[in-house]
Design a protein around this motif. Structure first.
Motif, PDB file in Angstrom:
ATOM      1  N   LYS A  32       0.802  -1.235   0.000  1.00 43.79           N
ATOM      2  CA  LYS A  32       0.000   0.000   0.000  1.00 43.79           C
ATOM      3  C   LYS A  32       0.835   1.286   0.000  1.00 43.79           C
ATOM      4  CE  LYS A  32      -4.138   2.018   2.113  1.00 43.79           C
ATOM      5  NZ  LYS A  32      -5.133   1.866   3.197  1.00 43.79           N
ATOM      6  N   PRO A  33       1.894   1.379   0.834  1.00 39.52           N
ATOM      7  CA  PRO A  33       2.676   2.623   0.854  1.00 39.52           C
ATOM      8  C   PRO A  33       3.327   2.966  -0.492  1.00 39.52           C
ATOM      9  CG  PRO A  33       3.208   1.247   2.750  1.00 39.52           C
ATOM     10  CD  PRO A  33       2.391   0.410   1.823  1.00 39.52           C
ATOM     11  N   HIS A  34       3.476   1.958  -1.377  1.00 36.03           N
ATOM     12  CA  HIS A  34       4.156   2.162  -2.658  1.00 36.03           C
ATOM     13  C   HIS A  34       3.168   2.295  -3.827  1.00 36.03           C
ATOM     14  CE1 HIS A  34       7.766   1.103  -0.461  1.00 36.03           C
ATOM     15  NE2 HIS A  34       7.150   0.020  -0.029  1.00 36.03           N
ATOM     16  N   HIS A  35       1.891   2.108  -3.566  1.00 41.08           N
ATOM     17  CA  HIS A  35       0.891   2.149  -4.640  1.00 41.08           C
ATOM     18  C   HIS A  35       0.316   3.550  -4.826  1.00 41.08           C
ATOM     19  CE1 HIS A  35      -0.207  -2.431  -4.881  1.00 41.08           C
ATOM     20  NE2 HIS A  35       0.840  -2.112  -5.599  1.00 41.08           N
ATOM     21  N   SER A  36      -0.030   3.854  -6.068  1.00 39.75           N
ATOM     22  CA  SER A  36      -0.650   5.150  -6.377  1.00 39.75           C
ATOM     23  C   SER A  36      -2.126   5.112  -5.981  1.00 39.75           C
ATOM     24  CB  SER A  36      -0.545   5.425  -7.872  1.00 39.75           C
ATOM     25  OG  SER A  36      -1.382   4.521  -8.583  1.00 39.75           O
ATOM     26  N   PHE A  37      -2.745   6.283  -5.963  1.00 44.14           N
ATOM     27  CA  PHE A  37      -4.168   6.350  -5.575  1.00 44.14           C
ATOM     28  C   PHE A  37      -5.051   5.637  -6.589  1.00 44.14           C
ATOM     29  CE2 PHE A  37      -3.638   9.952  -8.384  1.00 44.14           C
ATOM     30  CZ  PHE A  37      -4.848  10.052  -9.058  1.00 44.14           C
ATOM     31  N   ILE A  38      -4.529   5.379  -7.792  1.00 39.59           N
ATOM     32  CA  ILE A  38      -5.310   4.652  -8.816  1.00 39.59           C
ATOM     33  C   ILE A  38      -5.285   3.149  -8.517  1.00 39.59           C
ATOM     34  CG2 ILE A  38      -5.401   4.045 -11.284  1.00 39.59           C
ATOM     35  CD1 ILE A  38      -4.115   6.848 -11.800  1.00 39.59           C
ATOM     36  N   ILE A  39      -4.121   2.661  -8.079  1.00 43.31           N
ATOM     37  CA  ILE A  39      -3.939   1.218  -7.845  1.00 43.31           C
ATOM     38  C   ILE A  39      -4.536   0.766  -6.518  1.00 43.31           C
ATOM     39  CG2 ILE A  39      -2.188  -0.612  -7.596  1.00 43.31           C
ATOM     40  CD1 ILE A  39      -2.289   0.468 -10.418  1.00 43.31           C
ATOM     41  N   LYS A  40      -4.455   1.618  -5.490  1.00 46.87           N
ATOM     42  CA  LYS A  40      -4.900   1.213  -4.143  1.00 46.87           C
ATOM     43  C   LYS A  40      -6.317   0.630  -4.117  1.00 46.87           C
ATOM     44  CE  LYS A  40      -1.836   4.141  -1.420  1.00 46.87           C
ATOM     45  NZ  LYS A  40      -1.655   5.432  -0.787  1.00 46.87           N
TER      46      LYS A  40
END
Length: 206
Positions: A142-150
């Motif tokens: 989660k800390p490495h994912h963009s707001f699109i991927i989350k």
């Protein structure tokens, strides 16, 4: 009804093409991890996402397989320089490229996520998979994912099957399932720990 993922009297792990328990780690050479067997074990791990059974896990599976592909392409390009993952990274970075190295960083995050989710669930017999997977996702990817991927990954966490249904798909004998899952997990956790430590060093940075 889905077909059983295990042979009669056995468990899911009997059908795994390559287990993390079978990945050579050379302690004398700085815990060098054999590339070919590691990639095969990582591919085999994605079978667990099929057992989880939800279409929501397709992005998670695709993510792992996409990163395996990046590492394997580098291995095929320079086999003599890529026998271990550590050598593959060092030699790729010398060429001023980092496609496979970046793939390995993301693959390790995906493996860490899977290991943490299953470990948490195995150690908490009353906890549902969704809770274990959500917590593991928060700790790893989660800390490495963009707001699109989350949201895509969050949907997968919520779409996990009931605990009893998942473990039943791994084998009829739950004691045996737990024992074999624990052995597989320990091997996976050890490899993830080695790779996280290596990828945090200066020589693995680009």
């Amino acid at each position: 009804m889905a077909t059983a993922a295990f042979p009669p009297g056995g468990t899911y792990f009997d059908n795994v093409k390559r287990s993390f328990t079978d990945v050579p780690v050379n302690a004398a050479a700085g815990n060098a991890i054999s590339t070919t067997e590691f990639l095969e074990a990582s591919e085999s791990l994605t079978g667990l996402f099929d057992v989880l059974g939800s279409a929501a896990f397709k992005p998670v599976k695709g993510d792992v397989l996409g990163n395996v592909k990046k590492i394997r392409e580098r291995q095929l390009e320079s086999p003599a320089e890529s026998e271990t993952l550590q050598d593959l990274v060092r030699n790729e970075l010398k060429t001023k490229k980092h496609t496979a190295t970046e793939g390995l960083v993301w693959l390790v995050r995906g493996l860490d996520f899977t290991a943490q989710a299953l470990r948490k669930n195995l150690n908490a017999p009353s906890e549902e998979l969704a809770a274990s997977f959500r917590e593991a996702y928060s700790n790893t990817l989660k800390p490495h994912h963009s707001f699109i991927i989350k949201p895509i990954f969050s949907a997968a966490m919520s779409a996990t099957p009931y605990r009893k249904d998942f473990y039943t798909k791994l084998g009829d004998d739950q004691t045996k399932v737990n024992e074999e899952l624990n052995v597989w997990l320990k091997a996976l956790e050890a490899i993830v720990a080695i790779l996280k430590e290596f990828l945090a060093t200066k020589e693995a940075k680009w």
